[in-house]
Design a protein around this motif. Structure first.
Motif, PDB file in Angstrom:
ATOM      1  N   ASP A  47       6.052   2.371   1.262  1.00  0.00           N
ATOM      2  CA  ASP A  47       4.970   1.427   1.532  1.00  0.00           C
ATOM      3  C   ASP A  47       4.640   1.517   3.014  1.00  0.00           C
TER       4      ASP A  47
ATOM      5  N   ASN B 252       0.848  -1.197   0.000  1.00  0.00           N
ATOM      6  CA  ASN B 252       0.000   0.000   0.000  1.00  0.00           C
ATOM      7  C   ASN B 252       0.880   1.241   0.000  1.00  0.00           C
TER       8      ASN B 252
ATOM      9  N   ILE C 283       2.702  -0.197   4.828  1.00  0.00           N
ATOM     10  CA  ILE C 283       2.430  -1.469   5.510  1.00  0.00           C
ATOM     11  C   ILE C 283       3.729  -2.225   5.764  1.00  0.00           C
ATOM     12  N   THR C 284       4.529  -2.412   4.731  1.00  0.00           N
ATOM     13  CA  THR C 284       5.802  -3.119   4.894  1.00  0.00           C
ATOM     14  C   THR C 284       6.915  -2.207   5.383  1.00  0.00           C
TER      15      THR C 284
END
Length: 361
Positions: free
Chosen positions: A86, A71, A88-89
């Motif tokens: 990103d 995301n 999320i990560t």
């Protein structure tokens, strides 16, 4: 809904001395933009795509699992490279102008040169990257090839970072920071992150437990735009030295979320207390000719484009009943408005992010 409250640069401008949060007590002017009731054009995803018909498009390519985005949190465009975080990560991926991944920053941990969470980042003239680790409260510096160079500990909680043209830094501190520089909202530091001066201090209600949207710096050609919700002030700072040039106050009249209503936000949203309220959620680009941003209106996010010359306001909405990709505004850089679109492939398990670079000059 056919009518919404919006602002227009064509309306009267009232100048006053700076609000109390500015350290430039009598030198900074506040521009108050009065907001009338407008009939606005309500457009769908296809119409938003038409707005970007002349924009440069870059499809981000994935070569393996490590370059697959979960995301997009934020995007910056510097010296013909796209930098995508990103959220999320917590990976930072650097792409060339054709969308090929060329560097990946993913050193998670507490060891030498590692981080736990990237909350913001910036790039200097030599393409060195500075990241803010929001969990460890440190700033790490990496080379253009993402090799670790150094760590700085400010002993303060930091939300935002932006390098200035003169080599100093503009930092946005957390509203809950009770360590070093407590009460400061914006500060300027030297290249080694030693504080030079305070630009702004917190002097209003800020809910530390709930964000309608993340605070952000957006760097344009000559300015840095700073905005933090819930607050209808936008700070315009000089990108050369970080000096505060102007504070723009968007006055939504009776729909303004008042100062005493800006705490315990999550409960107010759950109990529909903001159904008749409007606030500026984000400002990605503002010039004499147009504005790209988002409103939090009737407890819904409404992406808007304003043509200042024709005084035309357009709202772009996503049709929830159709699986049509929707272009999301996400920032600016090097003279471009940045936006992205996520396309899911029905016959495959993957999806593609397309970045739009819209010339805002």
């Amino acid at each position: 809904m056919n009518r919404l409250l919006f602002f227009s640069a064509g309306f009267s401008l009232i100048f006053a001395v700076s609000c109390s949060s500015s350290s430039n007590d009598n030198n900074t002017q506040t521009r108050i933009i009065n907001i009338p009731t407008y009939k606005v054009e309500d457009r769908n995803a296809q119409d938003c795509r038409k707005l970007f018909s002349d924009a440069k498009r870059v499809s981000l390519k994935s070569t393996d699992k490590n370059t697959t985005l979960a995301n997009i949190g934020s995007i910056k465009f510097e010296r013909d490279h796209l930098y995508v975080l990103d959220d999320i990560t917590r990976k930072l991926i650097k792409y060339d102008q054709f969308g090929n991944p060329i560097q990946i920053l993913s050193h998670r941990g507490r060891g030498h040169g590692e981080y736990l969470d990237i909350v913001d980042f910036c790039i200097d003239n030599e393409e060195n990257v500075f990241i803010v680790d929001g969990q460890r409260d440190i700033i790490n510096k990496y080379s253009r090839d993402f090799e670790f160079l150094s760590t700085y500990n400010l002993h303060a909680e930091i939300d935002l970072i932006q390098i200035l043209d003169n080599g100093n830094f503009l930092l946005g501190l957390s509203s809950w920071n009770n360590r070093k520089y407590a009460g400061d909202e914006l500060i300027i530091t030297d290249g080694n992150f030693n504080k030079i001066k305070t630009v702004a201090r917190y002097g209003r209600n800020i809910d530390d437990n709930y964000w309608v949207d993340s605070p952000r710096f957006v760097k344009t050609e000559d300015n840095i735009i700073y905005h933090r919700t819930i607050d209808d002030h936008v700070y315009i700072l000089n990108s050369a030295d970080g000096e505060l040039k102007e504070i723009i106050n968007f006055d939504f009249g009776s729909r303004t979320i008042k100062e005493d209503e800006r705490l315990n936000i999550e409960n107010k949203i759950e109990t529909q207390k903001f159904k008749d309220k409007t606030t500026l959620k984000s400002c990605f680009s503002i010039s004499k000719h147009n504005l790209f941003g988002t409103l939090f209106d009737n407890q819904e996010s409404r992406q808007i484009y304003m043509d200042m010359d024709s005084r035309k306001i357009t709202i772009f909405h996503k049709d929830k009943s159709k699986a049509v990709p929707f272009i999301q505004f996400c920032g600016a850089g090097s003279g471009y408005l940045l936006a992205y679109e996520l396309e899911q492939h029905p016959n495959r398990d993957d999806e593609t992010y397309t970045i739009y670079l819209y010339n805002i000059h």
